[in-house]
Design a protein around this motif. Structure first.
Motif, PDB file in Angstrom:
ATOM      1  N   SER A 294      47.491  38.064  43.307  1.00 52.14           N
ATOM      2  CA  SER A 294      46.686  38.056  42.240  1.00 52.14           C
ATOM      3  C   SER A 294      44.960  38.774  43.053  1.00 52.14           C
ATOM      4  O   SER A 294      44.395  39.863  42.048  1.00 52.14           O
ATOM      5  CB  SER A 294      46.084  36.876  41.252  1.00 52.14           C
ATOM      6  OG  SER A 294      47.694  36.423  41.501  1.00 52.14           O
ATOM      7  N   TRP A 295      44.583  38.285  43.851  1.00 54.24           N
ATOM      8  CA  TRP A 295      43.825  38.535  44.319  1.00 54.24           C
ATOM      9  C   TRP A 295      43.487  39.969  45.403  1.00 54.24           C
ATOM     10  O   TRP A 295      42.862  40.908  45.099  1.00 54.24           O
ATOM     11  CB  TRP A 295      43.080  37.420  45.841  1.00 54.24           C
ATOM     12  CG  TRP A 295      41.557  37.792  46.038  1.00 54.24           C
ATOM     13  CD1 TRP A 295      40.576  37.791  45.948  1.00 54.24           C
ATOM     14  CD2 TRP A 295      41.902  38.876  47.579  1.00 54.24           C
ATOM     15  NE1 TRP A 295      39.515  38.373  47.001  1.00 54.24           N
ATOM     16  CE2 TRP A 295      40.198  39.083  48.143  1.00 54.24           C
ATOM     17  CE3 TRP A 295      42.399  39.427  48.565  1.00 54.24           C
ATOM     18  CZ2 TRP A 295      39.872  39.889  48.733  1.00 54.24           C
ATOM     19  CZ3 TRP A 295      42.249  40.394  49.477  1.00 54.24           C
ATOM     20  CH2 TRP A 295      40.935  40.776  50.241  1.00 54.24           C
ATOM     21  N   LEU A 296      44.710  40.084  45.603  1.00 53.97           N
ATOM     22  CA  LEU A 296      45.157  41.391  46.324  1.00 53.97           C
ATOM     23  C   LEU A 296      45.595  42.958  45.397  1.00 53.97           C
ATOM     24  O   LEU A 296      44.622  44.162  46.247  1.00 53.97           O
ATOM     25  CB  LEU A 296      46.758  40.764  47.375  1.00 53.97           C
ATOM     26  CG  LEU A 296      46.570  40.958  48.539  1.00 53.97           C
ATOM     27  CD1 LEU A 296      47.915  40.389  49.490  1.00 53.97           C
ATOM     28  CD2 LEU A 296      45.615  40.851  49.970  1.00 53.97           C
TER      29      LEU A 296
ATOM     30  N   TRP B 168      41.554  44.504  32.884  1.00 56.26           N
ATOM     31  CA  TRP B 168      40.488  43.622  33.066  1.00 56.26           C
ATOM     32  C   TRP B 168      39.479  42.725  31.857  1.00 56.26           C
ATOM     33  O   TRP B 168      38.399  42.961  31.252  1.00 56.26           O
ATOM     34  CB  TRP B 168      39.573  44.336  34.012  1.00 56.26           C
ATOM     35  CG  TRP B 168      39.867  44.623  34.889  1.00 56.26           C
ATOM     36  CD1 TRP B 168      41.157  45.525  35.274  1.00 56.26           C
ATOM     37  CD2 TRP B 168      39.377  44.061  36.261  1.00 56.26           C
ATOM     38  NE1 TRP B 168      40.965  45.323  37.449  1.00 56.26           N
ATOM     39  CE2 TRP B 168      40.343  44.976  37.190  1.00 56.26           C
ATOM     40  CE3 TRP B 168      38.910  42.205  36.257  1.00 56.26           C
ATOM     41  CZ2 TRP B 168      40.291  43.828  38.410  1.00 56.26           C
ATOM     42  CZ3 TRP B 168      38.832  42.109  37.775  1.00 56.26           C
ATOM     43  CH2 TRP B 168      39.999  42.538  38.790  1.00 56.26           C
TER      44      TRP B 168
ATOM     45  N   GLU C 299      43.921  42.523  42.010  1.00 59.67           N
ATOM     46  CA  GLU C 299      42.996  42.472  42.082  1.00 59.67           C
ATOM     47  C   GLU C 299      41.650  43.130  42.832  1.00 59.67           C
ATOM     48  O   GLU C 299      40.802  45.042  41.843  1.00 59.67           O
ATOM     49  CB  GLU C 299      41.721  41.400  41.444  1.00 59.67           C
ATOM     50  CG  GLU C 299      42.921  40.999  40.558  1.00 59.67           C
ATOM     51  CD  GLU C 299      41.479  39.743  39.573  1.00 59.67           C
ATOM     52  OE1 GLU C 299      42.039  39.209  38.437  1.00 59.67           O
ATOM     53  OE2 GLU C 299      40.687  39.746  40.727  1.00 59.67           O
ATOM     54  N   HIS C 300      42.194  43.222  44.012  1.00 58.22           N
ATOM     55  CA  HIS C 300      41.012  44.368  45.112  1.00 58.22           C
ATOM     56  C   HIS C 300      41.559  45.512  44.973  1.00 58.22           C
ATOM     57  O   HIS C 300      40.410  46.273  45.744  1.00 58.22           O
ATOM     58  CB  HIS C 300      41.197  43.129  47.291  1.00 58.22           C
ATOM     59  CG  HIS C 300      40.811  44.048  48.057  1.00 58.22           C
ATOM     60  ND1 HIS C 300      39.148  43.851  47.569  1.00 58.22           N
ATOM     61  CD2 HIS C 300      41.079  45.302  48.834  1.00 58.22           C
ATOM     62  CE1 HIS C 300      38.796  44.467  48.992  1.00 58.22           C
ATOM     63  NE2 HIS C 300      40.319  45.737  49.053  1.00 58.22           N
ATOM     64  N   ARG C 301      42.633  45.484  44.983  1.00 60.05           N
ATOM     65  CA  ARG C 301      43.612  47.087  44.984  1.00 60.05           C
ATOM     66  C   ARG C 301      42.705  47.586  43.394  1.00 60.05           C
ATOM     67  O   ARG C 301      43.186  48.503  43.608  1.00 60.05           O
ATOM     68  CB  ARG C 301      44.749  47.108  45.591  1.00 60.05           C
ATOM     69  CG  ARG C 301      45.322  47.968  45.248  1.00 60.05           C
ATOM     70  CD  ARG C 301      47.040  47.600  46.122  1.00 60.05           C
ATOM     71  NE  ARG C 301      47.825  47.174  44.970  1.00 60.05           N
ATOM     72  CZ  ARG C 301      47.967  45.738  45.662  1.00 60.05           C
ATOM     73  NH1 ARG C 301      48.294  45.889  46.905  1.00 60.05           N
ATOM     74  NH2 ARG C 301      48.646  45.324  44.499  1.00 60.05           N
TER      75      ARG C 301
ATOM     76  N   ARG D  15      47.809  33.003  44.410  1.00 56.61           N
ATOM     77  CA  ARG D  15      46.574  33.502  43.890  1.00 56.61           C
ATOM     78  C   ARG D  15      46.472  34.221  44.946  1.00 56.61           C
ATOM     79  O   ARG D  15      45.412  35.295  44.319  1.00 56.61           O
ATOM     80  CB  ARG D  15      46.336  32.144  44.354  1.00 56.61           C
ATOM     81  CG  ARG D  15      46.231  31.021  43.071  1.00 56.61           C
ATOM     82  CD  ARG D  15      45.461  31.230  42.562  1.00 56.61           C
ATOM     83  NE  ARG D  15      45.860  29.888  41.115  1.00 56.61           N
ATOM     84  CZ  ARG D  15      45.321  28.309  40.865  1.00 56.61           C
ATOM     85  NH1 ARG D  15      43.959  28.562  41.868  1.00 56.61           N
ATOM     86  NH2 ARG D  15      45.137  28.150  40.154  1.00 56.61           N
ATOM     87  N   VAL D  16      47.340  34.621  45.645  1.00 52.10           N
ATOM     88  CA  VAL D  16      46.741  35.284  47.171  1.00 52.10           C
ATOM     89  C   VAL D  16      47.224  36.922  46.753  1.00 52.10           C
ATOM     90  O   VAL D  16      46.227  37.754  46.771  1.00 52.10           O
ATOM     91  CB  VAL D  16      47.529  34.888  47.977  1.00 52.10           C
ATOM     92  CG1 VAL D  16      47.130  36.619  49.451  1.00 52.10           C
ATOM     93  CG2 VAL D  16      46.898  33.534  48.876  1.00 52.10           C
TER      94      VAL D  16
ATOM     95  N   PRO E  94      40.440  47.565  40.962  1.00 49.65           N
ATOM     96  CA  PRO E  94      38.992  46.847  40.709  1.00 49.65           C
ATOM     97  C   PRO E  94      39.023  47.845  39.576  1.00 49.65           C
ATOM     98  O   PRO E  94      39.482  48.467  38.419  1.00 49.65           O
ATOM     99  CB  PRO E  94      38.142  46.744  41.641  1.00 49.65           C
ATOM    100  CG  PRO E  94      38.758  48.510  41.582  1.00 49.65           C
ATOM    101  CD  PRO E  94      39.854  48.187  42.166  1.00 49.65           C
TER     102      PRO E  94
ATOM    103  N   ARG F  89      49.140  38.464  36.735  1.00 50.41           N
ATOM    104  CA  ARG F  89      48.535  37.799  36.944  1.00 50.41           C
ATOM    105  C   ARG F  89      48.547  36.471  36.781  1.00 50.41           C
ATOM    106  O   ARG F  89      49.034  36.927  34.978  1.00 50.41           O
ATOM    107  CB  ARG F  89      46.793  38.507  36.788  1.00 50.41           C
ATOM    108  CG  ARG F  89      46.316  39.393  38.422  1.00 50.41           C
ATOM    109  CD  ARG F  89      45.162  40.458  38.036  1.00 50.41           C
ATOM    110  NE  ARG F  89      45.527  40.514  35.935  1.00 50.41           N
ATOM    111  CZ  ARG F  89      44.168  40.976  36.295  1.00 50.41           C
ATOM    112  NH1 ARG F  89      43.202  41.048  36.306  1.00 50.41           N
ATOM    113  NH2 ARG F  89      44.924  41.567  34.609  1.00 50.41           N
TER     114      ARG F  89
ATOM    115  N   TYR G 245      54.235  35.616  39.703  1.00 51.93           N
ATOM    116  CA  TYR G 245      54.082  37.331  40.434  1.00 51.93           C
ATOM    117  C   TYR G 245      55.134  37.471  41.724  1.00 51.93           C
ATOM    118  O   TYR G 245      55.693  38.503  42.082  1.00 51.93           O
ATOM    119  CB  TYR G 245      52.841  36.662  41.070  1.00 51.93           C
ATOM    120  CG  TYR G 245      51.889  37.882  42.721  1.00 51.93           C
ATOM    121  CD1 TYR G 245      52.203  38.924  41.899  1.00 51.93           C
ATOM    122  CD2 TYR G 245      52.843  36.744  43.943  1.00 51.93           C
ATOM    123  CE1 TYR G 245      51.760  39.503  43.411  1.00 51.93           C
ATOM    124  CE2 TYR G 245      52.547  37.734  44.965  1.00 51.93           C
ATOM    125  CZ  TYR G 245      51.684  39.038  44.635  1.00 51.93           C
ATOM    126  OH  TYR G 245      51.784  39.903  45.882  1.00 51.93           O
TER     127      TYR G 245
END
Length: 354
Positions: A26-28, A100, A30-32, A23-24, A34, A227, A192
């Motif tokens: 995947s967030w990183l 996306w 997506e943050h990198r 989860r962390v 977008p 992801r 991941y």
């Protein structure tokens, strides 16, 4: 009994730990990386795309690009858009479930994805286009050319995967991911961290014997595939390719559009002598362009040849064989991945025309 409970508790803690890491991670990712394009709702799927409008004096027809497995729209846009900017209208998009784009409820095979592309073209007012597909995008391109001839001006296949191959096997992790429950658990916990560790080496073999471009993974946003939802969509595509190709390949002779197929003789990802030779055999008038010492990425290693193929199917007088010799001279000394990336060996029986 206490040992059993302790073992179960340890196992559950391990699973939740990997879920948290995924989860962390995947967030990183997506943050990198977008989204930077626009979105359209196409038959229930939220499709992410970049539409480059036609210039006032376009010399080429509209071009639609279809990326391969494990990728997204950036994988073709980065090397090819700069060479075509100002010359043609272009459409780059994330295939359903990739990048996306949402998967939707009806995009589980190449024909369904071709229908989604046709609907996206309608949404954007693109009546007809040259369709350019790489790798798995090649089988979607073949579906589009066969099922939407009214929207097809020409087809360009880059290292395509389109025909049944010996045994029909794919990587074990794709098959595992498609198993109900177990596959979901695998994708939510291990893909991941394991994928992050293996991605650089795997990319070397995708490009081998050619050099991976500097910062390719970052420029092309390839980690988006790690992801869980994207990995499951990718696995479904790849694991289902053989079954789809068994049914579709005998009907490629229905394709009538001008066609060019570009492949390298050192491709370490797909059976080029089956897929590319098969397309050239099955599609009347198709031109096969073999490039010596080229791997699986003509779009990045030979973007000039790719643009030449687009020009050729659009009606320009282009000597693609001469262009291929120029590319060969440029990459003749490439030997990246030697000793780590094995060439695909094709049984002689599989090379015989059928």
């Amino acid at each position: 009994m206490n040992l059993i409970y302790a073992a179960l508790a340890f196992l559950m803690a391990l699973v939740f730990g990997f879920v948290g890491i995924t989860r962390v991670g995947s967030w990183l990712i997506e943050h990198r990386d977008p989204p930077f394009g626009e979105f359209a709702d196409i038959d229930g799927a939220r499709i992410h795309y970049v539409h480059v409008p036609a210039p006032a004096n376009a010399e080429l027809p509209p071009i639609v690009f279809i990326h391969g497995a494990s990728a997204n729209l950036r994988d073709q846009m980065m090397p090819l858009r700069p060479l075509l900017e100002g010359r043609a209208e272009m459409l780059f998009f994330d295939r359903p479930g990739h990048g996306w784009s949402g998967r939707g409820t009806n995009n589980e095979n190449p024909s369904a994805q071709a229908n989604t592309i046709a609907a996206l073209m309608d949404h954007l007012g693109i009546r007809k286009a040259v369709i350019v597909g790489h790798s798995f995008g090649g089988v979607v391109t073949s579906a589009f050319g066969r099922e939407h001839p009214d929207k097809t001006l020409g087809l360009v296949f880059l290292a395509p995967a389109t025909h049944p191959w010996p045994g029909g096997a794919t990587a074990w992790y794709y098959d595992l991911t498609t198993i109900p429950v177990l596959g979901w658990l695998f994708s939510e916990t291990l893909t991941y961290p394991a994928g992050t560790l293996q991605m650089a080496d795997a990319t070397t073999c995708v490009f081998s014997p050619n050099k991976v471009p500097d910062n390719y993974l970052g420029m092309a946003s390839i980690p988006l595939v790690l992801r869980p939802k994207a990995f499951r969509a990718n696995a479904t595509d790849v694991a289902g390719l053989y079954r789809y190709a068994l049914d579709a390949a005998p009907r490629y002779n229905e394709i009538k559009a001008p066609t060019v197929v570009i492949s390298g003789d050192r491709d370490k990802v797909v059976y080029a002598h089956i897929h590319s030779v098969g397309l050239a055999r099955d599609i009347a008038g198709a031109e096969l362009v073999w490039v010596h010492n080229l791997g699986h990425k003509p779009d990045w290693i030979a973007p000039d040849l790719t643009v030449g193929a687009i020009e050729k199917v659009a009606g320009k007088n282009i000597d693609l064989q001469a262009m291929a010799r120029t590319v060969e001279a440029r990459i003749a000394g490439d030997a990246y991945g030697a000793g780590r990336c094995a060439d695909i060996k094709v049984p002689q029986a599989e090379l015989a025309p059928t």
